[in-house]
Design a protein around this motif. Sequence first.
Motif, PDB file in Angstrom:
ATOM      1  N   THR A  68      55.434  12.920  96.215  1.00 44.36           N
ATOM      2  CA  THR A  68      55.927  14.358  96.141  1.00 44.36           C
ATOM      3  C   THR A  68      55.142  15.399  96.959  1.00 44.36           C
ATOM      4  OG1 THR A  68      54.651  14.530  94.049  1.00 44.36           O
ATOM      5  CG2 THR A  68      56.570  13.983  93.751  1.00 44.36           C
ATOM      6  N   GLN A  69      54.030  14.819  97.762  1.00 43.99           N
ATOM      7  CA  GLN A  69      53.135  15.685  98.606  1.00 43.99           C
ATOM      8  C   GLN A  69      53.260  14.863  99.824  1.00 43.99           C
ATOM      9  OE1 GLN A  69      49.913  18.044  97.170  1.00 43.99           O
ATOM     10  NE2 GLN A  69      49.700  16.623  95.093  1.00 43.99           N
ATOM     11  N   ALA A  70      54.472  14.757 100.511  1.00 41.57           N
ATOM     12  CA  ALA A  70      54.516  14.073 101.793  1.00 41.57           C
ATOM     13  C   ALA A  70      54.688  15.217 102.718  1.00 41.57           C
ATOM     14  CB  ALA A  70      55.485  13.126 101.788  1.00 41.57           C
ATOM     15  N   HIS A  71      54.346  15.009 104.117  1.00 41.70           N
ATOM     16  CA  HIS A  71      54.477  16.080 105.077  1.00 41.70           C
ATOM     17  C   HIS A  71      54.712  15.355 106.351  1.00 41.70           C
ATOM     18  CE1 HIS A  71      52.536  19.413 102.740  1.00 41.70           C
ATOM     19  NE2 HIS A  71      51.827  18.101 102.048  1.00 41.70           N
ATOM     20  N   ALA A  72      55.525  16.001 107.232  1.00 41.99           N
ATOM     21  CA  ALA A  72      55.742  15.465 108.632  1.00 41.99           C
ATOM     22  C   ALA A  72      54.231  15.841 109.344  1.00 41.99           C
ATOM     23  CB  ALA A  72      56.884  16.197 108.960  1.00 41.99           C
ATOM     24  N   PRO A  73      54.271  15.240 110.413  1.00 43.10           N
ATOM     25  CA  PRO A  73      53.163  15.716 111.221  1.00 43.10           C
ATOM     26  C   PRO A  73      53.109  17.142 112.035  1.00 43.10           C
ATOM     27  CG  PRO A  73      53.777  13.246 111.929  1.00 43.10           C
ATOM     28  CD  PRO A  73      54.972  14.086 110.829  1.00 43.10           C
ATOM     29  N   ALA A  74      54.435  17.574 111.864  1.00 39.63           N
ATOM     30  CA  ALA A  74      54.791  18.884 112.619  1.00 39.63           C
ATOM     31  C   ALA A  74      56.030  19.504 112.150  1.00 39.63           C
ATOM     32  CB  ALA A  74      54.900  19.030 114.083  1.00 39.63           C
ATOM     33  N   GLU A 375      56.221   7.534  91.025  1.00 42.77           N
ATOM     34  CA  GLU A 375      55.922   8.466  91.471  1.00 42.77           C
ATOM     35  C   GLU A 375      54.790   8.723  91.913  1.00 42.77           C
ATOM     36  OE1 GLU A 375      56.481  13.118  90.104  1.00 42.77           O
ATOM     37  OE2 GLU A 375      58.364  12.082  90.296  1.00 42.77           O
ATOM     38  N   SER A 376      54.322   9.370  93.111  1.00 46.52           N
ATOM     39  CA  SER A 376      53.077   9.468  93.647  1.00 46.52           C
ATOM     40  C   SER A 376      52.697  10.909  93.916  1.00 46.52           C
ATOM     41  CB  SER A 376      52.386   8.601  94.626  1.00 46.52           C
ATOM     42  OG  SER A 376      51.106   8.977  95.385  1.00 46.52           O
ATOM     43  N   ASP A 377      51.607  11.597  93.720  1.00 43.92           N
ATOM     44  CA  ASP A 377      51.272  12.830  94.204  1.00 43.92           C
ATOM     45  C   ASP A 377      50.316  12.643  95.250  1.00 43.92           C
ATOM     46  OD1 ASP A 377      49.323  12.216  92.565  1.00 43.92           O
ATOM     47  OD2 ASP A 377      48.871  14.350  91.394  1.00 43.92           O
ATOM     48  N   GLN A 378      49.929  11.754  95.607  1.00 39.70           N
ATOM     49  CA  GLN A 378      48.999  11.125  97.034  1.00 39.70           C
ATOM     50  C   GLN A 378      49.597  11.989  98.152  1.00 39.70           C
ATOM     51  OE1 GLN A 378      46.206   8.963  97.217  1.00 39.70           O
ATOM     52  NE2 GLN A 378      46.112  10.292  98.849  1.00 39.70           N
ATOM     53  N   LEU A 379      48.777  12.696  98.758  1.00 39.66           N
ATOM     54  CA  LEU A 379      48.918  13.374 100.106  1.00 39.66           C
ATOM     55  C   LEU A 379      49.220  12.244 101.197  1.00 39.66           C
ATOM     56  CD1 LEU A 379      49.047  16.490 100.801  1.00 39.66           C
ATOM     57  CD2 LEU A 379      46.526  16.052 101.442  1.00 39.66           C
ATOM     58  N   VAL A 380      50.071  12.267 101.702  1.00 40.88           N
ATOM     59  CA  VAL A 380      50.377  11.319 102.810  1.00 40.88           C
ATOM     60  C   VAL A 380      51.260  11.988 104.042  1.00 40.88           C
ATOM     61  CG1 VAL A 380      50.750   9.670 100.998  1.00 40.88           C
ATOM     62  CG2 VAL A 380      53.131  10.899 101.745  1.00 40.88           C
ATOM     63  N   LEU A 381      51.347  11.566 105.060  1.00 40.16           N
ATOM     64  CA  LEU A 381      52.011  12.139 106.346  1.00 40.16           C
ATOM     65  C   LEU A 381      52.955  10.782 106.967  1.00 40.16           C
ATOM     66  CD1 LEU A 381      48.905  13.303 108.229  1.00 40.16           C
ATOM     67  CD2 LEU A 381      50.885  14.678 107.246  1.00 40.16           C
ATOM     68  N   GLY A 382      53.992  11.402 107.695  1.00 40.47           N
ATOM     69  CA  GLY A 382      54.660  10.333 108.487  1.00 40.47           C
ATOM     70  C   GLY A 382      53.955   9.348 109.199  1.00 40.47           C
ATOM     71  N   LEU A 383      52.790   9.943 109.690  1.00 35.44           N
ATOM     72  CA  LEU A 383      51.791   9.250 110.412  1.00 35.44           C
ATOM     73  C   LEU A 383      51.392   7.786 109.741  1.00 35.44           C
ATOM     74  CD1 LEU A 383      49.097  11.798 111.357  1.00 35.44           C
ATOM     75  CD2 LEU A 383      51.185  11.190 112.721  1.00 35.44           C
ATOM     76  N   ASP A 384      51.600   7.977 108.376  1.00 34.74           N
ATOM     77  CA  ASP A 384      51.191   6.729 107.753  1.00 34.74           C
ATOM     78  C   ASP A 384      52.039   5.376 107.613  1.00 34.74           C
ATOM     79  OD1 ASP A 384      48.822   8.073 106.831  1.00 34.74           O
ATOM     80  OD2 ASP A 384      50.018   8.922 105.155  1.00 34.74           O
ATOM     81  N   ILE A 385      53.269   5.296 108.374  1.00 34.03           N
ATOM     82  CA  ILE A 385      54.171   4.419 108.465  1.00 34.03           C
ATOM     83  C   ILE A 385      53.704   3.364 108.998  1.00 34.03           C
ATOM     84  CG2 ILE A 385      56.604   3.881 109.434  1.00 34.03           C
ATOM     85  CD1 ILE A 385      57.424   6.767 108.651  1.00 34.03           C
TER      86      ILE A 385
END
Length: 505
Positions: A68-74, A375-385
């Motif tokens: 639920t707290q995922a972000h794209a690199p840009a 469900e996770s509220d961990q802060l993650v990025l598309g970079l983590d793939i």
Amino acid sequence: MLKRFLLYFLVQSFVVCVFAGEKPNVIVVLADDIGTGDISHYRSIHSSNIILETPNIDKLAQSGTVFTQAHAPAALCAPSRYGIMTGNSCYRSPFPWGVWGSYQQSPIKDEDLTLGRLMTQAGYNTAFFGKWHLGGDYYRKDQPGVIYRGDRSKPQTDVDISKIIDGPNQKGFAYSFAYPAGIQAVPYAAYENGAIYPYSDKPVEIGYISQENMSKIGVKLDKLEGLGDLNWDPRNAGPLLAAKGVEYIRTHANKEKPFFMYYCSQAVHLPHNPPAELNGIKIAGTTPSAHMDMIKELDVQMGMLMDELKKQGVYENTVFIFTSDNGGLHVNRKTLESGHQPSDIYRGSKNDMHEGGHRVPFIVSWPAGFKARQESDQLVLGLDIAATLAEITGVAIPEHQAMDSYSLLPVLKNKKSLKRDFVMLQSGTQKQLIIIENEWKLIIQVDRKDKTDKTRKPIALFNLKENPSELESGNLINNPNQQEKIKRLFKKYNETRMNGIRTGS
């Protein structure tokens, strides 16, 4: 780096014990311009007013973990695609704000780790599908053997678009079916393994794609006119792409080597020209807007891939990752009037510095390996793939590669937090930088006249826990009680970038 390898070996020992060395198939889906509010599972977290259902993506969410707290690199697609492909923050690219033309030099070098190269090392059959948008090389028409470089501010016609010289197949993918710039820009054509591919049942006919000709079939170009297959019609792009994806699963499932698909859908980027139907399901005109028709098309594409996995008996042992290259679109009138909100509760949209610009859906499913309905509220990025796939498949990431990628396996398996203290990302054309630590988000403006990006100043501070919608009344940049925090976060961003160290550590 030592801690990273120790974690890698511990996780791999666990995976090998549980799955007896049988590697899963892997599908990574990168949607185009999809916000969290575009996916009904995400929208239902904040609202019961669901205007458009995405049943197939919702099933994927129910079978795995929803972040639920995922972000794209840009907040814009090209730099994000570089980051996701390499596991590196956008600023590590030679073109940190993006590669926008198909005829521009790719930011990915021969020595760079890519998802394709990573999974090849892991022993996978590798394939790329869909929108590439990472530059490329084509020969000149007038000088065969000489790479074309030209002014992309005007139509370019002296390019031999019959073959891609540097594209997905040169970046680690054994097979590719690609749209070099998606459906929005030149060349308006499809390519299989670098060779131009018949876009319809008619032979390829290379020519000039003009708005006048597109108007005859009811299509408005999103970008400049230019070269392409004269049979081009963006309404057919999704169905052709999905059919190729299904075919690949059918022919590569249950083989000695597992398969890896990086599937970059054309949906839902402009121009919004949905197909009449897909997989026997009516699409065009079935929702309040053409934009939302495209979201429906994307969901049907996902259903086609999932159904074929099940048909081949490999769904249970397939890792399926779904995310987006940036936040949702600025809504058009019909979408807005319907009540559909691509950015959900968040401020801003694609290209923006606010959460709506870069917060994205991120779902990971592996029925044989991960618990369902998590469900996770961990802060993650598309970079983590990249790091996540490396951990799952048993490949050690070399030093100085995938520098900012963190494996999500600890979260997916044990609900543990990542050892990441903060994330760094960026907006789009307005050139803002972002650092998020816990609930605090600092936005930094880069002087757009400074080509080095070194002239920067903080312009906004938000507490995302108390003010998730980033209401301007809650901008704490001038709050005297927050000045030390602003200075600390600004310093952390600058020092991390200047020293080239791993982001978040």
